[in-house]
Design an enzyme around this catalytic site. Sequence first.
Site, short mmCIF file in Angstrom:
data_model
loop_
_atom_site.label_atom_id
_atom_site.label_comp_id
_atom_site.label_asym_id
_atom_site.label_seq_id
_atom_site.Cartn_x
_atom_site.Cartn_y
_atom_site.Cartn_z
N LYS A 8 0.32 -0.87 0.18
CA LYS A 8 -0.02 -0.11 0.06
C LYS A 8 0.67 1.10 -0.21
O LYS A 8 1.01 1.05 0.39
CB LYS A 8 -1.14 0.33 1.02
N ARG A 24 -10.86 10.10 1.81
CA ARG A 24 -11.15 10.25 3.12
C ARG A 24 -12.11 11.50 2.87
O ARG A 24 -12.08 11.80 4.20
CB ARG A 24 -9.53 11.14 3.36
N LYS A 82 1.78 9.86 5.43
CA LYS A 82 1.60 8.82 5.90
C LYS A 82 2.88 7.85 5.35
O LYS A 82 2.55 6.53 4.77
CB LYS A 82 -0.16 7.83 5.14
N LYS A 118 -2.38 -2.00 -3.61
CA LYS A 118 -3.13 -0.50 -3.59
C LYS A 118 -2.25 0.51 -4.06
O LYS A 118 -1.23 1.05 -3.02
CB LYS A 118 -3.66 -0.42 -2.48
N SER A 144 -10.23 5.47 -4.64
CA SER A 144 -10.97 7.15 -5.03
C SER A 144 -10.63 7.54 -5.84
O SER A 144 -11.77 7.60 -6.58
CB SER A 144 -11.41 7.20 -3.69
N TYR A 188 -15.33 0.97 -7.07
CA TYR A 188 -16.63 1.34 -6.38
C TYR A 188 -16.97 1.14 -7.81
O TYR A 188 -18.19 1.55 -7.67
CB TYR A 188 -15.73 3.14 -6.25
#
Length: 338
Positions: free
Chosen positions: A207, A217, A230, A261, A287, A326
């Site tokens: 990731k 988010r 992060k 990812k 997303s 999605y």
Amino acid sequence: MSRSPHATTVAPFPLTRLRRTRASAALRDLVRENSLEASDLIWPVFVVEGTSVEQDIPSMPGVTRKSIDKLVEAAREAADLGIPAICIFPYTDPARKTETCEEAWNPDNLSNRAIRAVKAAVPEIAVMTDIALDPYNANGHDGIVRNGEILNDETVEALVKMALAQAEAGADILGPSDMMDGRIGAIRRAIEAEGHRNLAIMSYTAKYASAFYGPFRDAVGASGALKGDKKTYQMDPANTDEAMRLVERDLAEGADMIMVKPGMPYLDICQRVKDTFGVPTFAYQVSGEYAMIMAASENGWVDGDRVMEESLMAFKRAGCNGILTYFAPRMARLLGQS
Ligand code: PBG
């Protein structure tokens, strides 16, 4: 994915005309190397408190946050479309976010109530969870923060409690997305000790610290909370070998399935993971990837259905067993029509 172990010899033109097998739909169907089916798809869904609620997420057109009753209806629809799994992400009331994140392992938190409701109403669909502290953390990080440091070992203890609560709620697949070291082994030992023998772990193994997570988010209400970035736990987008070490480590610790990812910008990682390890490999079309395709298609700049299908086929070609997307219900509907 099929690949000949030997280089094929191509006879010279006109003995070989590679257009012959492209000349009709029938021939193209016969020689097609990969396929995309509803059974390849995992649908990430957002859940929010309330009843009969469906909230739009402006940066993710066509995606809504749903209250549990609406989520159950959506899960029914997904199962009827042949989608084998959904993955639940909660929008947590900011008042429930703390520095210690105890809402994460509350057996009756929104996410655990959603798991129970879906499993009761639609038992045949597999429910995947997210294991990370960010929805419950006052500072938006996936781990516990003290004096500006994201603590590894203390976070792993919290993640184990979170995993056990999700297991009790009836989850089928645990999805640790936090990128702490040692979490897969700790979660695996804990769930085995509690007798959850068939509970699968799909590790968010590779990731990356990506800007493609922006709209997500917004969807879970973490954008405002996140302080800093992060990069001390998610991967550097420049690295490939490190992803291989992570896969090896997670498999050794008891992961059943491996995830890469984001998706499209990391197809090389998907292919290398599958080629090297030959294990169930998944990609998360995140997303930001969804938002880009939707924005372009809503402007009439690309054909949305075709770009959606092509983007998902790319993951199959790269060797993925499946894709979190999605687009799952829209893609499944389109496949049902053809
Ligand atoms: C949080 C988590 C994130 C996503 C899934 N789980 C965001 C992040 O790491 O900040 C992103 C999914 C997406 O962008 O669609 N642990």
